[in-house]
Design an enzyme around this catalytic site. Structure first.
Site, PDB file in Angstrom:
ATOM      1  CD  GLU A 138       8.927  61.878  64.725  1.00  0.00           C
ATOM      2  OE1 GLU A 138       7.933  62.500  65.117  1.00  0.00           O
ATOM      3  OE2 GLU A 138       9.841  62.398  64.078  1.00  0.00           O
TER       4      GLU A 138
ATOM      5  CB  CYS B  11       1.521  59.764  66.116  1.00  0.00           C
ATOM      6  SG  CYS B  11       1.938  59.711  64.376  1.00  0.00           S
TER       7      CYS B  11
HETATM    8  P1  NAP Z   1       5.851  51.656  73.042  1.00  0.00           P
HETATM    9  O1  NAP Z   1       5.277  50.726  74.032  1.00  0.00           O
HETATM   10  O2  NAP Z   1       6.791  52.696  73.522  1.00  0.00           O
HETATM   11  O3  NAP Z   1       6.557  50.710  71.964  1.00  0.00           O
HETATM   12  C1  NAP Z   1       7.171  51.263  70.832  1.00  0.00           C
HETATM   13  C2  NAP Z   1       8.299  50.346  70.372  1.00  0.00           C
HETATM   14  O4  NAP Z   1       9.338  50.337  71.356  1.00  0.00           O
HETATM   15  C3  NAP Z   1       7.889  48.890  70.180  1.00  0.00           C
HETATM   16  O5  NAP Z   1       8.567  48.378  69.057  1.00  0.00           O
HETATM   17  C4  NAP Z   1       8.387  48.219  71.458  1.00  0.00           C
HETATM   18  O6  NAP Z   1       8.650  46.854  71.297  1.00  0.00           O
HETATM   19  C5  NAP Z   1       9.676  48.986  71.684  1.00  0.00           C
HETATM   20  N1  NAP Z   1      10.169  48.947  73.051  1.00  0.00           N
HETATM   21  C6  NAP Z   1       9.455  48.918  74.191  1.00  0.00           C
HETATM   22  N2  NAP Z   1      10.303  48.947  75.249  1.00  0.00           N
HETATM   23  C7  NAP Z   1      11.561  49.005  74.744  1.00  0.00           C
HETATM   24  C8  NAP Z   1      12.856  49.067  75.318  1.00  0.00           C
HETATM   25  N3  NAP Z   1      13.040  49.078  76.646  1.00  0.00           N
HETATM   26  N4  NAP Z   1      13.930  49.117  74.502  1.00  0.00           N
HETATM   27  C9  NAP Z   1      13.772  49.121  73.158  1.00  0.00           C
HETATM   28  N5  NAP Z   1      12.571  49.050  72.569  1.00  0.00           N
HETATM   29  C10 NAP Z   1      11.477  49.014  73.340  1.00  0.00           C
HETATM   30  O7  NAP Z   1       4.749  52.420  72.219  1.00  0.00           O
HETATM   31  P2  NAP Z   1       3.472  51.829  71.484  1.00  0.00           P
HETATM   32  O8  NAP Z   1       2.485  51.505  72.540  1.00  0.00           O
HETATM   33  O9  NAP Z   1       3.825  50.776  70.489  1.00  0.00           O
HETATM   34  O10 NAP Z   1       3.008  53.094  70.632  1.00  0.00           O
HETATM   35  C11 NAP Z   1       2.039  54.004  71.069  1.00  0.00           C
HETATM   36  C12 NAP Z   1       2.636  55.376  71.226  1.00  0.00           C
HETATM   37  O11 NAP Z   1       3.418  55.722  70.083  1.00  0.00           O
HETATM   38  C13 NAP Z   1       1.595  56.442  71.342  1.00  0.00           C
HETATM   39  O12 NAP Z   1       1.861  57.190  72.481  1.00  0.00           O
HETATM   40  C14 NAP Z   1       1.764  57.308  70.097  1.00  0.00           C
HETATM   41  O13 NAP Z   1       1.551  58.666  70.295  1.00  0.00           O
HETATM   42  C15 NAP Z   1       3.164  57.064  69.725  1.00  0.00           C
HETATM   43  N6  NAP Z   1       3.313  57.210  68.275  1.00  0.00           N
HETATM   44  C16 NAP Z   1       3.969  58.289  67.783  1.00  0.00           C
HETATM   45  C17 NAP Z   1       4.122  58.452  66.424  1.00  0.00           C
HETATM   46  C18 NAP Z   1       4.868  59.616  65.866  1.00  0.00           C
HETATM   47  O14 NAP Z   1       5.200  59.585  64.686  1.00  0.00           O
HETATM   48  N7  NAP Z   1       5.131  60.641  66.610  1.00  0.00           N
HETATM   49  C19 NAP Z   1       3.611  57.490  65.549  1.00  0.00           C
HETATM   50  C20 NAP Z   1       2.938  56.403  66.090  1.00  0.00           C
HETATM   51  C21 NAP Z   1       2.797  56.266  67.458  1.00  0.00           C
HETATM   52  P3  NAP Z   1       7.615  45.724  71.785  1.00  0.00           P
HETATM   53  O15 NAP Z   1       6.373  45.925  71.029  1.00  0.00           O
HETATM   54  O16 NAP Z   1       8.308  44.462  71.447  1.00  0.00           O
HETATM   55  O17 NAP Z   1       7.431  45.955  73.258  1.00  0.00           O
END
Ligand code: NAP
Length: 518
Positions: A256, A295
């Protein structure tokens, strides 16, 4: 200061090494820290596979549903404490926090109801059986059984309660144990929620584990019976898709990710009508609820050329009523962004939009927040931009600005053109169409459906009951094609499919029906 621990292998364990600070994004106060590293993720996965999985698979759907019902009650009972943590650590207003926390207990309860309906069985049949031979002696039937691995859930920062609950509900009902890794910056709510669940002893050993801090080598240990469900940015999704387990061992992955959700006003909707009021309220709510960090939030607002000025005026009037500030203060309607990194991203996103669009409301987001020391916090005001020629405004369709930001895109009013503009977003979670003209909707629907996981049809008939397009409902699909990640969550039983193996049975009809009970 609180130090977040992980709940792995049946006990709370502190991580080692450098810690990430969790802050209050309204005041910059440090609330907690979360050390990463030093945790044995392979042992935690084995614990889920050897203890949690067998314990859940022994239960019927009705019994798993009872676990979800108990979880829902724990979340509800703890809601006041969780709301306070979300206000402090997430920059949520009380209403934003309720949206996350009550959404979590509601989704668990909805899946508990589904478990009760599925009843006292452990295997599901998938579709009708088929006669394969000359007679029913050779018959076929598909069945669904729980995968024998662990469901790893990596969540985004914006829904620390609902994110855990919505994924866990489908996995646990399907019969798979869960290991949840929340985003570190806002993990306080998830950490406390899991503490409450552990204290209440509502789950079998190994059925729910929590990893606080970075994922470390977690994903490297996944295999072909495991599931990886990820919510977050497309950059992280790309890394996970290229990880060894997914590429070489066919780990089932669901993503997602980003989405440039569109709201489309049809030409039949005139100012002052029920449908118009719904449209204006939905856009303004989506821009400001959770400071636009949803999102499903509306990012592009397609408006017929003759309505452009009235739309900007109406949405602008709503936005002007929203007080931005410290969400702990009375009367504040929109808090800060969740982190400094988000603030920088959103500022950069607004600057990119400013290169392609005109200011309509809120300029580039400068704001003086209420109840905040000068210069503190991660604040940006609501920003509405205007693209008179949306085809020429590439950034509007290419970059999700994850904050209180949307762009009005002018179009002719023709449904084909609306569908073409929506498709420029390259796949979304939800598009909302506001019209009471069935012919217009018939013209728009097929092309819109192909590009979106959900279509919200805003009309005068449903306006009084509508929660708005930004609310994800447990019985409807959540996910979308292309940029949105290509994933599917929720949607009742559809959301369980990720956690189940579909198997075709081929044999004598009476034997098949004796084995699977159909
Ligand atoms: P993110 O930086 O990609 O982080 C998401 C999750 O991934 C966090 O738990 C993060 O952990 C983890 N993570 C980061 N790097 C990783 C790696 N190399 N291996 C495994 N896990 C890793 O995203 P975000 O900034 O939290 O979220 C914002 C984005 O999410 C927005 O673009 C939004 O559109 C999207 N979103 C989508 C939905 C949906 O349902 N479609 C819902 C909500 C948000 P850490 O925090 O420990 O780095």
């Amino acid at each position: 200061m609180k130090r977040l621990e992980s709940y792995l292998c049946g006990r709370w364990i502190a991580g080692q090494g450098p810690a990430t600070q969790l802050i209050n994004p309204a005041t910059d106060e440090v609330l907690a820290e979360c050390p990463s590293g030093g945790l044995d993720t392979a042992a935690a996965l084995d614990h889920a596979r050897s203890r949690g999985g067998p314990a859940l698979r022994e239960l019927t759907f009705a019994q798993r549903g009872e676990i979800l019902r108990a979880m829902s009650k724990v979340v509800h009972a703890g809601r006041e404490e969780l709301i306070s943590l979300a206000v402090a650590n997430g920059g949520n207003t009380r209403s934003d926090a309720k949206f996350d926390i009550d959404g979590g207990s509601f989704t668990l309860a909805a899946y508990a109801d589904l478990g009760a309906r599925l009843g006292d069985r452990t295997i599901l049949v998938d579709g009708d059986g088929v006669q394969l031979g000359r007679t029913a002696r050779l018959y076929g039937q598909h069945i669904l059984t729980p995968r024998r691995g662990v469901a790893v859930h990596i969540n985004a920062f914006n829904f620390p309660a609902w994110g855990l609950a919505e994924k866990a509900a489908a996995a646990i009902l399907a019969g798979m144990p869960v290991l949840c890794k929340p985003a570190t910056a806002t993990a306080l709510v998830t950490w406390r929620l899991v503490q409450m669940l552990v204290e209440a002893k509502v789950l079998p050993d190994g059925a729910l584990q929590l990893l606080c801090g970075s994922a470390g080598d977690l994903v490297d240990h996944l295999g072909g019976q495991d599931v990886l469900a990820f919510t977050g940015s497309s950059d992280t999704a790309r890394k996970l898709r290229l990880s060894e387990g997914v590429v070489a061992r066919s780990v089932h992955i669901n993503v997602e990710a980003d989405s440039l959700n569109a709201a489309v006003l049809a030409p039949d909707v005139s100012p002052g009508s029920e449908s118009w009021n719904l449209f204006v309220a939905d856009v303004a709510r989506d821009m400001t609820q959770k400071t636009g960090q949803k999102c499903t939030a509306i990012r592009r607002v397609l408006v017929p050329a003759e309505r452009q000025a009235e739309v900007i005026e109406a949405i602008g009037a709503r936005l002007a009523e929203v007080v931005v500030g410290n969400p702990a203060e009375d009367g504040v309607g929109m808090g800060p962004l969740a982190t400094r990194a988000q603030l920088e991203d959103v500022r950069a996103g607004i600057a990119r939009l400013a290169g392609d669009t005109e200011a309509a409301v809120g300029g580039t987001g400068e704001v003086t927040p209420r109840g905040v020391p000068s210069g503190a916090g991660c604040f940006v005001g609501p920003v509405l931009r205007l693209a008179r020629d949306p085809r020429a405004a590439a950034s509007v369709h290419a970059h999700e600005v994850f904050g209180p930001v949307a762009t009005v895109c002018v179009y002719s009013g023709a449904p084909e053109e609306a569908a073409e503009l929506v498709a420029l977003g390259d796949g979304g979670l939800v598009a909302s169409l506001y019209s009471d003209d069935r012919d217009w909707l018939r013209g728009a629907l097929p092309a819109m459906a192909a590009w979106n996981g959900r279509l919200y049809l805003g009309s005068e008939k449903m306006a009084s009951q509508s929660p708005g397009p930004g609310t994800v409902l447990p019985l409807l699909l959540h996910g979308g094609p292309g940029r949105a990640g290509g994933g599917e969550e929720l949607g009742g039983m559809r959301g369980m499919a990720l956690y189940q193996q579909r198997t075709a049975l081929e044999g004598d009809k009476s034997l098949l029906s004796a084995l699977v009970g159909e």
